[in-house]
Design a protein around this motif. Sequence first.
Motif, PDB file in Angstrom:
ATOM      1  N   HIS A 114       0.876  -1.164   0.000  1.00  0.00           N
ATOM      2  CA  HIS A 114       0.000   0.000   0.000  1.00  0.00           C
ATOM      3  C   HIS A 114       0.919   1.221   0.000  1.00  0.00           C
ATOM      4  CE1 HIS A 114      -3.294  -2.708   1.292  1.00  0.00           C
ATOM      5  NE2 HIS A 114      -2.355  -3.255   2.053  1.00  0.00           N
ATOM      6  N   TYR A 115       0.517   2.273  -0.684  1.00  0.00           N
ATOM      7  CA  TYR A 115       1.354   3.461  -0.795  1.00  0.00           C
ATOM      8  C   TYR A 115       0.594   4.677  -0.285  1.00  0.00           C
ATOM      9  CZ  TYR A 115       4.049   0.294  -3.684  1.00  0.00           C
ATOM     10  OH  TYR A 115       4.752  -0.797  -4.127  1.00  0.00           O
ATOM     11  N   ARG A 116       1.255   5.416   0.603  1.00  0.00           N
ATOM     12  CA  ARG A 116       0.613   6.573   1.235  1.00  0.00           C
ATOM     13  C   ARG A 116       1.523   7.788   1.164  1.00  0.00           C
ATOM     14  NH1 ARG A 116      -4.682   6.534   3.318  1.00  0.00           N
ATOM     15  NH2 ARG A 116      -5.223   4.473   4.110  1.00  0.00           N
ATOM     16  N   THR A 117       0.910   8.981   1.153  1.00  0.00           N
ATOM     17  CA  THR A 117       1.672  10.222   1.097  1.00  0.00           C
ATOM     18  C   THR A 117       1.721  10.894   2.467  1.00  0.00           C
ATOM     19  OG1 THR A 117      -0.306  11.490   0.519  1.00  0.00           O
ATOM     20  CG2 THR A 117       1.027  10.636  -1.304  1.00  0.00           C
ATOM     21  N   THR A 144      -4.340   1.527  13.155  1.00  0.00           N
ATOM     22  CA  THR A 144      -4.756   0.305  12.484  1.00  0.00           C
ATOM     23  C   THR A 144      -6.272   0.186  12.447  1.00  0.00           C
ATOM     24  OG1 THR A 144      -2.715  -0.839  13.100  1.00  0.00           O
ATOM     25  CG2 THR A 144      -4.626  -2.209  12.551  1.00  0.00           C
ATOM     26  N   LEU A 145      -6.930   0.460  13.572  1.00  0.00           N
ATOM     27  CA  LEU A 145      -8.389   0.409  13.607  1.00  0.00           C
ATOM     28  C   LEU A 145      -9.003   1.360  12.586  1.00  0.00           C
ATOM     29  CD1 LEU A 145      -9.371   0.208  17.379  1.00  0.00           C
ATOM     30  CD2 LEU A 145      -9.880  -1.478  15.606  1.00  0.00           C
ATOM     31  N   LEU A 146      -8.477   2.561  12.523  1.00  0.00           N
ATOM     32  CA  LEU A 146      -8.998   3.546  11.578  1.00  0.00           C
ATOM     33  C   LEU A 146      -8.821   3.076  10.139  1.00  0.00           C
ATOM     34  CD1 LEU A 146      -7.830   6.865  13.252  1.00  0.00           C
ATOM     35  CD2 LEU A 146     -10.173   6.361  12.538  1.00  0.00           C
ATOM     36  N   ASP A 147      -7.629   2.611   9.813  1.00  0.00           N
ATOM     37  CA  ASP A 147      -7.372   2.155   8.445  1.00  0.00           C
ATOM     38  C   ASP A 147      -8.281   0.992   8.069  1.00  0.00           C
ATOM     39  OD1 ASP A 147      -5.399   4.027   8.003  1.00  0.00           O
ATOM     40  OD2 ASP A 147      -3.742   2.663   8.402  1.00  0.00           O
ATOM     41  N   VAL A 148      -8.402   0.048   8.977  1.00  0.00           N
ATOM     42  CA  VAL A 148      -9.225  -1.141   8.700  1.00  0.00           C
ATOM     43  C   VAL A 148     -10.693  -0.748   8.552  1.00  0.00           C
ATOM     44  CG1 VAL A 148     -10.107  -3.271   9.735  1.00  0.00           C
ATOM     45  CG2 VAL A 148      -7.648  -2.804   9.724  1.00  0.00           C
ATOM     46  N   TRP A 149     -11.152   0.161   9.399  1.00  0.00           N
ATOM     47  CA  TRP A 149     -12.554   0.589   9.342  1.00  0.00           C
ATOM     48  C   TRP A 149     -12.867   1.308   8.029  1.00  0.00           C
ATOM     49  CZ3 TRP A 149     -16.583  -0.934  11.918  1.00  0.00           C
ATOM     50  CH2 TRP A 149     -17.779  -0.199  11.844  1.00  0.00           C
ATOM     51  N   GLN A 150     -11.900   2.034   7.510  1.00  0.00           N
ATOM     52  CA  GLN A 150     -12.125   2.805   6.281  1.00  0.00           C
ATOM     53  C   GLN A 150     -11.898   1.986   5.015  1.00  0.00           C
ATOM     54  OE1 GLN A 150     -13.594   5.450   8.306  1.00  0.00           O
ATOM     55  NE2 GLN A 150     -13.250   6.169   6.222  1.00  0.00           N
ATOM     56  N   ASP A 151     -11.279   0.830   5.157  1.00  0.00           N
ATOM     57  CA  ASP A 151     -10.931   0.032   3.978  1.00  0.00           C
ATOM     58  C   ASP A 151     -12.143  -0.769   3.504  1.00  0.00           C
ATOM     59  OD1 ASP A 151      -9.881  -1.661   2.055  1.00  0.00           O
ATOM     60  OD2 ASP A 151      -8.017  -2.003   3.141  1.00  0.00           O
ATOM     61  N   LYS A 152     -12.714  -0.373   2.381  1.00  0.00           N
ATOM     62  CA  LYS A 152     -13.921  -1.018   1.858  1.00  0.00           C
ATOM     63  C   LYS A 152     -13.659  -2.434   1.341  1.00  0.00           C
ATOM     64  CE  LYS A 152     -16.394   3.208   0.613  1.00  0.00           C
ATOM     65  NZ  LYS A 152     -15.526   4.083   1.427  1.00  0.00           N
ATOM     66  N   LYS A 153     -12.387  -2.810   1.199  1.00  0.00           N
ATOM     67  CA  LYS A 153     -12.056  -4.159   0.734  1.00  0.00           C
ATOM     68  C   LYS A 153     -12.041  -5.175   1.882  1.00  0.00           C
ATOM     69  CE  LYS A 153      -9.255  -2.491  -3.135  1.00  0.00           C
ATOM     70  NZ  LYS A 153      -7.894  -2.476  -3.742  1.00  0.00           N
ATOM     71  N   ILE A 154     -12.096  -4.680   3.107  1.00  0.00           N
ATOM     72  CA  ILE A 154     -12.063  -5.570   4.268  1.00  0.00           C
ATOM     73  C   ILE A 154     -13.488  -5.903   4.677  1.00  0.00           C
ATOM     74  CG2 ILE A 154     -11.403  -5.761   6.705  1.00  0.00           C
ATOM     75  CD1 ILE A 154      -8.960  -4.105   6.098  1.00  0.00           C
ATOM     76  N   GLU A 155     -13.737  -7.179   4.911  1.00  0.00           N
ATOM     77  CA  GLU A 155     -15.076  -7.642   5.268  1.00  0.00           C
ATOM     78  C   GLU A 155     -15.582  -6.978   6.547  1.00  0.00           C
ATOM     79  OE1 GLU A 155     -16.917  -9.639   3.578  1.00  0.00           O
ATOM     80  OE2 GLU A 155     -15.579 -10.575   2.127  1.00  0.00           O
ATOM     81  N   GLU A 190     -14.321  12.251   8.441  1.00  0.00           N
ATOM     82  CA  GLU A 190     -15.690  11.819   8.201  1.00  0.00           C
ATOM     83  C   GLU A 190     -15.944  10.384   8.689  1.00  0.00           C
ATOM     84  OE1 GLU A 190     -17.865  14.015   7.095  1.00  0.00           O
ATOM     85  OE2 GLU A 190     -16.198  15.436   7.001  1.00  0.00           O
ATOM     86  N   SER A 191     -14.958   9.774   9.324  1.00  0.00           N
ATOM     87  CA  SER A 191     -15.093   8.380   9.750  1.00  0.00           C
ATOM     88  C   SER A 191     -16.173   8.225  10.818  1.00  0.00           C
ATOM     89  CB  SER A 191     -13.765   7.870  10.311  1.00  0.00           C
ATOM     90  OG  SER A 191     -13.906   6.562  10.837  1.00  0.00           O
ATOM     91  N   SER A 192     -16.837   7.086  10.783  1.00  0.00           N
ATOM     92  CA  SER A 192     -17.874   6.776  11.778  1.00  0.00           C
ATOM     93  C   SER A 192     -17.331   5.896  12.911  1.00  0.00           C
ATOM     94  CB  SER A 192     -19.044   6.054  11.098  1.00  0.00           C
ATOM     95  OG  SER A 192     -18.607   4.821  10.531  1.00  0.00           O
ATOM     96  N   LEU A 193     -16.023   5.636  12.934  1.00  0.00           N
ATOM     97  CA  LEU A 193     -15.466   4.679  13.878  1.00  0.00           C
ATOM     98  C   LEU A 193     -15.746   5.042  15.328  1.00  0.00           C
ATOM     99  CD1 LEU A 193     -13.824   2.175  14.548  1.00  0.00           C
ATOM    100  CD2 LEU A 193     -11.749   3.572  14.373  1.00  0.00           C
ATOM    101  N   LEU A 194     -15.509   6.268  15.731  1.00  0.00           N
ATOM    102  CA  LEU A 194     -15.722   6.657  17.118  1.00  0.00           C
ATOM    103  C   LEU A 194     -17.188   6.474  17.539  1.00  0.00           C
ATOM    104  CD1 LEU A 194     -13.451   9.808  17.462  1.00  0.00           C
ATOM    105  CD2 LEU A 194     -13.208   7.663  18.703  1.00  0.00           C
TER     106      LEU A 194
END
Length: 202
Positions: A114-117, A144-155, A190-194
Motif C-alpha cells: 500500500h502506498y501513502r503520502t 490500524t483500527l482507523l485504516d481497517v474501518w475505512q478500507d472497503k475491501k475488508i469484510e 468523516e469516519s464513523s469509527l468513534l
Amino acid sequence: MKNQFAKVAALKNDYTTFTLATATKYGLTRYGLAGLIRDGVLTKTATNTYVFADYLEDDLALTTQIYQTAVISGITALILYDLTDEMPWIYDLTFPKGYHPNAEILARRYILPHYRTNDYYTAGITTARTPNGNLVRAYSVERTLLDVWQDKKIEAYIQNDACQRYLESEYFNYNSMLTLEKLQQKLYPESSLLRVLELIKQ
C-alpha cells in the motif's frame, strides 16, 4: 569478550531472526557472526540472514528488516494486536508513495503493498512485536483500527470483530481513545469509527 556477549544478548532480545544490516546496528560484524555460527549460537538460513538456535525463522520480522521503509498495516497489524483471528497468507505493508519495490519480488515474498503520502504514511508509526517476539515497525492500534474501518475491501465482520476486541483489550483506555480521536480528525474526519465504538460500549 564480555562486550560481545552484551551485544549478542541485546540483539537476541529484539531480534531472533535478523539480517546482517540489523546485526551491524548492534555492533556485530560478519566475522563475529561466523564465530557464533561455529559455536552453534546461530544458523545462517540464507545470504545475510540469521536465526538464533532453537528459534523458528520469523518471516514477517525478516521482511520488515529487508524493506526498512515498510510499516505493517491492515489485517497484518490487527494480528499483531490480537484484534483478529484471520490468518491471511499475505502481508499488508505500507510504503511511502514514490517508493516502489520490485513488484515480482514483493509477490514472491507474499507482500500486498500500500502506498501513502505525507501524514497518511507517517501518522501512528510505532514499534510492535511479532507473535515470535521480534521488533517491527507497525501502525499503532488506533491507526490500524482507523485504516481497517475505512478500507472497503475488508469484510465487515473483520472490522466489527476488531472493534469489539479493542474495547475488551489492554489497549482500550482514556489515552488511547484520545489518540484515536486525534488521528481520526487528522486522517479520516468523516469516519464513523468513534460513533460505532460508543454504540458497542453501551
